[in-house]
Design a protein around this motif. Sequence first.
Motif, mmCIF file in Angstrom:
data_model
loop_
_atom_site.group_PDB
_atom_site.id
_atom_site.type_symbol
_atom_site.label_atom_id
_atom_site.label_comp_id
_atom_site.label_asym_id
_atom_site.label_seq_id
_atom_site.Cartn_x
_atom_site.Cartn_y
_atom_site.Cartn_z
ATOM 1 N N THR A 85 0.823 -1.215 0.000
ATOM 2 C CA THR A 85 0.000 0.000 0.000
ATOM 3 C C THR A 85 0.856 1.265 0.000
ATOM 4 O OG1 THR A 85 -0.065 -0.231 2.389
ATOM 5 C CG2 THR A 85 -1.963 -1.042 1.171
ATOM 6 N N ALA A 104 0.423 4.274 -2.493
ATOM 7 C CA ALA A 104 0.200 5.657 -2.072
ATOM 8 C C ALA A 104 1.153 6.601 -2.805
ATOM 9 C CB ALA A 104 0.387 5.779 -0.554
ATOM 10 N N VAL A 160 0.785 2.221 5.037
ATOM 11 C CA VAL A 160 -0.464 2.948 4.752
ATOM 12 C C VAL A 160 -1.611 1.928 4.768
ATOM 13 C CG1 VAL A 160 -1.707 4.218 2.952
ATOM 14 C CG2 VAL A 160 0.732 4.673 3.350
ATOM 15 N N GLY A 161 -2.723 2.307 5.395
ATOM 16 C CA GLY A 161 -3.867 1.400 5.438
ATOM 17 C C GLY A 161 -3.839 0.465 6.638
ATOM 18 N N LYS A 186 -7.848 2.476 9.407
ATOM 19 C CA LYS A 186 -8.737 3.098 8.400
ATOM 20 C C LYS A 186 -8.349 4.531 8.062
ATOM 21 C CE LYS A 186 -13.147 0.769 8.424
ATOM 22 N NZ LYS A 186 -14.413 0.644 9.095
ATOM 23 N N GLU A 187 -7.977 5.288 9.115
ATOM 24 C CA GLU A 187 -7.721 6.719 8.887
ATOM 25 C C GLU A 187 -6.367 6.986 8.212
ATOM 26 O OE1 GLU A 187 -7.968 5.165 11.816
ATOM 27 O OE2 GLU A 187 -6.842 6.175 13.422
ATOM 28 N N THR A 244 -4.720 6.896 5.333
ATOM 29 C CA THR A 244 -5.065 6.672 3.926
ATOM 30 C C THR A 244 -3.975 7.104 2.944
ATOM 31 O OG1 THR A 244 -6.205 8.776 4.019
ATOM 32 C CG2 THR A 244 -7.562 6.794 4.263
ATOM 33 N N ASP A 245 -2.947 7.797 3.413
ATOM 34 C CA ASP A 245 -1.863 8.141 2.491
ATOM 35 C C ASP A 245 -0.517 8.169 3.218
ATOM 36 O OD1 ASP A 245 -1.549 10.683 3.721
ATOM 37 O OD2 ASP A 245 -3.044 11.572 2.396
ATOM 38 N N LYS A 270 -0.221 10.582 6.212
ATOM 39 C CA LYS A 270 -0.981 10.170 7.395
ATOM 40 C C LYS A 270 -0.289 9.018 8.126
ATOM 41 C CE LYS A 270 -5.404 11.972 5.977
ATOM 42 N NZ LYS A 270 -6.260 11.844 4.825
#
Lengths: 208, 315
Positions: free
Chosen positions: B41, B45, B287-288, B291-292, B294-295, B298
């Motif tokens: 992921t 991203a 990433v992932g 849930k929050e 997302t990139d 983050k």
Amino acid sequence: MSVTRILPAPKGIFLEGTAQVYRGDSANVFTATGRKDVSYVGHLRGYRDLSESTNVDLGFSYAFGHNDVGSAFHTQLYGLDATLRWKPLRRSIYHHFLARTELVWSHRDQLSAALLLPETQRAFGFYTSGEYRLNRRWTVGARYDRSDRARQANLTDSGFSALLTYWPSEFSQVRGQYRFARYAEKQDANELRFQFLFVLGAHGAHPF
Amino acid sequence: MTQRSSRLYVLALAAAAVVTAAGSAAPARAAGKLYIVTSTTDLAALAQEVGGDRVEVESIARGYQDPHFVEAKPSFLLKLKHADLLIMVGLQLEIGWLPPLITQCGNPKIQPAAPGYLDASQFAEILEIPTTQVTRAMGDVHPLGNPHYWLDPENGLRIARGIEQKLSEMRPNDAAYFAQRYESFRQRLENEDKKWLEEMKPLRGLKVVTYHRSWPNFAKHFGIEVVGYVEPRPGIPPSPAHTVELIQLMKREKVKLILVEPYFDLKTPNAIARETGAQVIVLLPSVGGEKEVTDYFKLFDYDIALLTKAFAATR
């Protein structure tokens, strides 16, 4: 000669077809007595993810070939197989469950034992097995199988196995198996088997 | 026609149908978009940051999944079969599952050395490259170096640059667009990194224990020191003897944080924490992972917030 291709299928379904033509003998099933005695195998496999952790595999197989009675005598095998896998992604190294079954029908042309007249023996056999990974090191499993003998379908053998596997690491495993078999002649067999597996060399692909 | 030749005819027809049908199996993709499949992921991203709306990106592994142990499921073959570009972590992280998928998908565009095959490790700074012969006695050591390199924002930038070059090569007409996307990503990442380094300043020199060797690049960039591992050797489950040694080490070094990836069981880390008074935190390597997250930004926001909060609690 073997051709395997991914076939078009509705979204989310993996469909694969395999067609094989080969010449050769396989113990007790197909025998080539001449150059033209080739055997054919076809397999259709359908796979679908039921969720990110669970998937199912279904297959149909057909095999045709000559048998050891002679070039004019054929054996046909029809098979169905199904596999259900569950492996939670967040804990995939700790737990998984796998259930599998295969059913095989055999139609074998041969000469009848009493009159030496051509006949077709129709036999059926199957196994079903399950395996559960308890934690990172231990896996338990069980298997039941039952099959008619291809040459004399009124004789049936059956058996049961229990398995325990210990994984010291990804690169080795120690497996113990108890197997009970009941043969058609009313003889029973109890077996204990041990298997030690060590992986050497480059890291290979994980089994699926 | 004899029974035998009729069987041959049917089989030949079936084989021909199999071959013909295979050529026509192509799902509809958004017109004109490059279809990129990544192994993880994080790479997805980064590819999305650079590719914007000119690409469609899918990852094979999930962010909360151990990337060493992804299953080579046939459903992934369907993704790879139609990929224009495959981006992988490399350094043998995916060795247990990606090579058979690449071989079996039958897509010439993403075979090794083809234009659509991109190993992101070539762009990154790689740590822990073994200097001695690697053996199985060392556990699952990666002979080409530690593959968790994306956890250094500077490597994130290098990978994004490599992806930008690859996309421009594949779609020269969109090169300016990809260059502009990369430049925007670079500016945002450098600004964010300054903020993250400032937030992590009080933690510089902090000694921690991690479950797996997932964090050398992260630790180097943010100045924390990994002094031990819950695993006795990479990929080998914790043993009682090693756990006792680790507890003694943590007491001696006054280690108060144990960092665990989301796919490892917390039983042993929690037991160690009880013995040492340390705190266990589930830090996300990808990433992932939640849930929050997302990139790529983050991911660091999440991990740094967790670390600074846990550090404050130990004071």
